[in-house]
Design an enzyme around this catalytic site. Structure first.
Site, PDB file in Angstrom:
ATOM      1  N   GLY A  54      25.399  54.123  52.293  1.00 39.00           N
ATOM      2  CA  GLY A  54      27.022  54.025  52.412  1.00 39.00           C
ATOM      3  C   GLY A  54      27.667  55.196  52.950  1.00 39.00           C
ATOM      4  N   GLU A  55      27.196  56.233  53.603  1.00 39.71           N
ATOM      5  CA  GLU A  55      27.669  57.053  54.539  1.00 39.71           C
ATOM      6  C   GLU A  55      28.296  56.649  55.243  1.00 39.71           C
ATOM      7  OE1 GLU A  55      25.887  61.118  54.969  1.00 39.71           O
ATOM      8  OE2 GLU A  55      25.373  61.241  52.964  1.00 39.71           O
ATOM      9  N   GLN A 113      45.108  49.271  36.704  1.00 37.99           N
ATOM     10  CA  GLN A 113      44.943  50.552  35.931  1.00 37.99           C
ATOM     11  C   GLN A 113      45.991  51.524  35.921  1.00 37.99           C
ATOM     12  OE1 GLN A 113      42.547  50.187  33.622  1.00 37.99           O
ATOM     13  NE2 GLN A 113      43.021  52.275  32.832  1.00 37.99           N
ATOM     14  N   HIS A 147      51.391  46.219  41.637  1.00 38.32           N
ATOM     15  CA  HIS A 147      51.179  45.603  40.265  1.00 38.32           C
ATOM     16  C   HIS A 147      52.593  45.639  39.229  1.00 38.32           C
ATOM     17  CE1 HIS A 147      49.929  43.369  36.803  1.00 38.32           C
ATOM     18  NE2 HIS A 147      49.686  44.760  36.007  1.00 38.32           N
ATOM     19  N   LYS A 212      51.442  34.591  28.184  1.00 38.06           N
ATOM     20  CA  LYS A 212      49.998  34.586  28.361  1.00 38.06           C
ATOM     21  C   LYS A 212      49.441  35.508  27.362  1.00 38.06           C
ATOM     22  CE  LYS A 212      48.049  37.031  32.141  1.00 38.06           C
ATOM     23  NZ  LYS A 212      47.861  37.268  33.593  1.00 38.06           N
ATOM     24  N   ARG A 214      45.639  37.371  27.065  1.00 36.99           N
ATOM     25  CA  ARG A 214      44.498  37.609  27.886  1.00 36.99           C
ATOM     26  C   ARG A 214      43.482  38.431  26.857  1.00 36.99           C
ATOM     27  NH1 ARG A 214      42.342  37.960  33.052  1.00 36.99           N
ATOM     28  NH2 ARG A 214      44.297  37.878  34.169  1.00 36.99           N
ATOM     29  N   GLY A 245      41.942  32.737  36.602  1.00 38.55           N
ATOM     30  CA  GLY A 245      42.109  32.079  35.427  1.00 38.55           C
ATOM     31  C   GLY A 245      43.680  31.972  34.954  1.00 38.55           C
TER      32      GLY A 245
HETATM   33  C1  R5P Z   1      48.230  40.534  35.670  1.00 30.30           C
HETATM   34  O1  R5P Z   1      49.431  40.963  34.800  1.00 30.30           O
HETATM   35  C2  R5P Z   1      48.755  40.386  37.075  1.00 30.30           C
HETATM   36  O2  R5P Z   1      49.916  40.147  37.446  1.00 30.30           O
HETATM   37  C3  R5P Z   1      47.678  38.958  37.447  1.00 30.30           C
HETATM   38  O3  R5P Z   1      48.410  37.926  36.661  1.00 30.30           O
HETATM   39  C4  R5P Z   1      46.335  39.114  37.265  1.00 30.30           C
HETATM   40  O4  R5P Z   1      45.801  40.245  37.741  1.00 30.30           O
HETATM   41  C5  R5P Z   1      45.722  37.747  37.679  1.00 30.30           C
HETATM   42  O5  R5P Z   1      44.274  37.765  37.115  1.00 30.30           O
HETATM   43  P1  R5P Z   1      43.437  36.555  37.163  1.00 30.30           P
HETATM   44  O6  R5P Z   1      43.457  35.845  38.437  1.00 30.30           O
HETATM   45  O7  R5P Z   1      41.800  37.357  36.923  1.00 30.30           O
HETATM   46  O8  R5P Z   1      43.698  35.728  35.960  1.00 30.30           O
END
Ligand code: R5P
Length: 333
Positions: A54-55, A113, A147, A212, A214, A245
């Site tokens: 991988g270099e 993250q 994000h 939602k 998760r 998902g």
């Molecule tokens: C999470 O807060 C993001 O805004 C997306 O909703 C999330 O990363 C979507 O992930 P996935 O497609 O795996 O459900």
């Protein structure tokens, strides 16, 4: 014919690109070449030579000395590998004499993250951003729908954090221009509130939000808040589509609530795991940008970012240029 513009940087600008980002960098360069004085703009690729285990050795394929380099960089491969290769590429550009470097990376990985959400883990987003902007020559970053907006605080100089609505709004208007009263922009979770507010208010549409829960990869949609969705065209908008998902559960919840049509839109098509199968099974049209490369599917529409990126570069280089003008009024026709 109108007079072509001089760029502000005396050494001119160079559009540099990874080979796998040429699909965006090349049309962006073509567009800029039509607007900017020819002597002020160059185009070059970065070649990557691969070695054992991988270099990688990047080599800039053109002279960048004294220029302001816009490096189009993609994360289409393994995120950790690409992140380190980005640092090697920036080092090569700096040592080659680039006076200023702007990283044009529409998608940045690791940004979910963004906090220490359990013991003894890194804030990976901070590690990537700080290392990338630690080079003296790296003066700026242009990126899309990070994000969280708070992520801007990690940059020593605020990035051009561009919103995806600039490409989604014209697409929605083109499809549903005469029926916008029928359209509801839907946020798949409360984290999407601001993004959905910006898109819906610019379109003059109503909006709704899902709640939602998760648990690892498993997603549960609990409630629908806001505008009624029964009998209407629901356009779900997210920043990242990963396992999908979230999108699949959102589609089911909206269909069960009586939505006439559900369209799934998102800025970054990460498409991990079984995303293609998951999305195909929803039966919905899916619309994403080309911040990441995707396979061709009949249910998938990909909106190109090249015109948006070239405009952002132009506004960075003309006297009194303003990226917020694009964000507010869209791209010129
Ligand atoms: C999470 O807060 C993001 O805004 C997306 O909703 C999330 O990363 C979507 O992930 P996935 O497609 O795996 O459900």
């Amino acid at each position: 014919m109108s007079k072509k513009l001089h760029v502000l940087h005396p050494g001119g600008i160079t559009i540099a690109t990874t080979p796998s980002m040429a699909y965006m960098a090349e049309p962006a360069f073509e567009e800029l070449s039509g607007i900017i004085q020819k002597r002020s703009i160059n185009y070059c690729k970065v070649r990557y030579k691969k070695f054992s285990r991988g270099e990688v050795l990047p080599q800039i394929q053109g002279n960048v000395r004294t220029t302001h380099v816009y490096l189009f960089y993609d994360f289409n491969g393994d995120a950790a590998h690409d992140a380190f290769v980005l640092l090697l590429t920036l080092s090569a550009l700096q040592d080659a004499g680039a006076e200023k470097i702007t990283v044009v990376a529409p998608f940045l990985p690791f940004l979910r993250q963004d906090r220490k959400d359990r013991s003894r883990v890194p804030i990976s987003a901070k590690v990537l951003i700080q290392n990338m902007t630690d080079f003296d020559s790296v003066k700026h970053v242009i990126t899309l729908d990070m994000h969280s907006e708070q992520m801007e605080a990690v940059f020593s100089r605020a990035p051009d954090h561009l919103p995806g609505h600039v490409v989604f709004k014209p697409w929605i208007k083109e499809q549903f221009g005469g029926r916008l009263d029928d359209v509801v922009i839907v946020g798949p979770d409360f984290g999407s509130e601001k993004r959905v507010e910006r898109l819906s208010s610019r379109l003059g549409c109503e909006r709704a939000y899902l709640t939602k829960k998760r648990d690892g990869a498993s997603v549960e949609i609990r409630e629908i808040h806001g505008a009624p969705v029964n009998g209407r065209i629901c356009i779900v908008n997210d920043d990242i589509l990963d396992t999908c998902g979230t999108m699949a559960k959102a589609a089911t919840a909206l269909q069960e609530a009586g939505a006439k049509t559900v369209i799934l839109t998102g800025t970054h098509a990460v498409f991990g795991g079984n995303a293609y199968q998951t999305l195909a099974a929803t039966g919905c049209e899916v619309v994403v940008t080309d911040s990441l490369q995707t396979k061709q599917e009949k249910w998938l529409t990909v909106l190109p970012l090249a015109p948006y990126m070239s405009r952002a570069i132009l506004e960075n280089n003309i006297e009194g240029g303003s990226v917020s003008r694009i964000i507010e009024y869209g791209l010129p026709h």
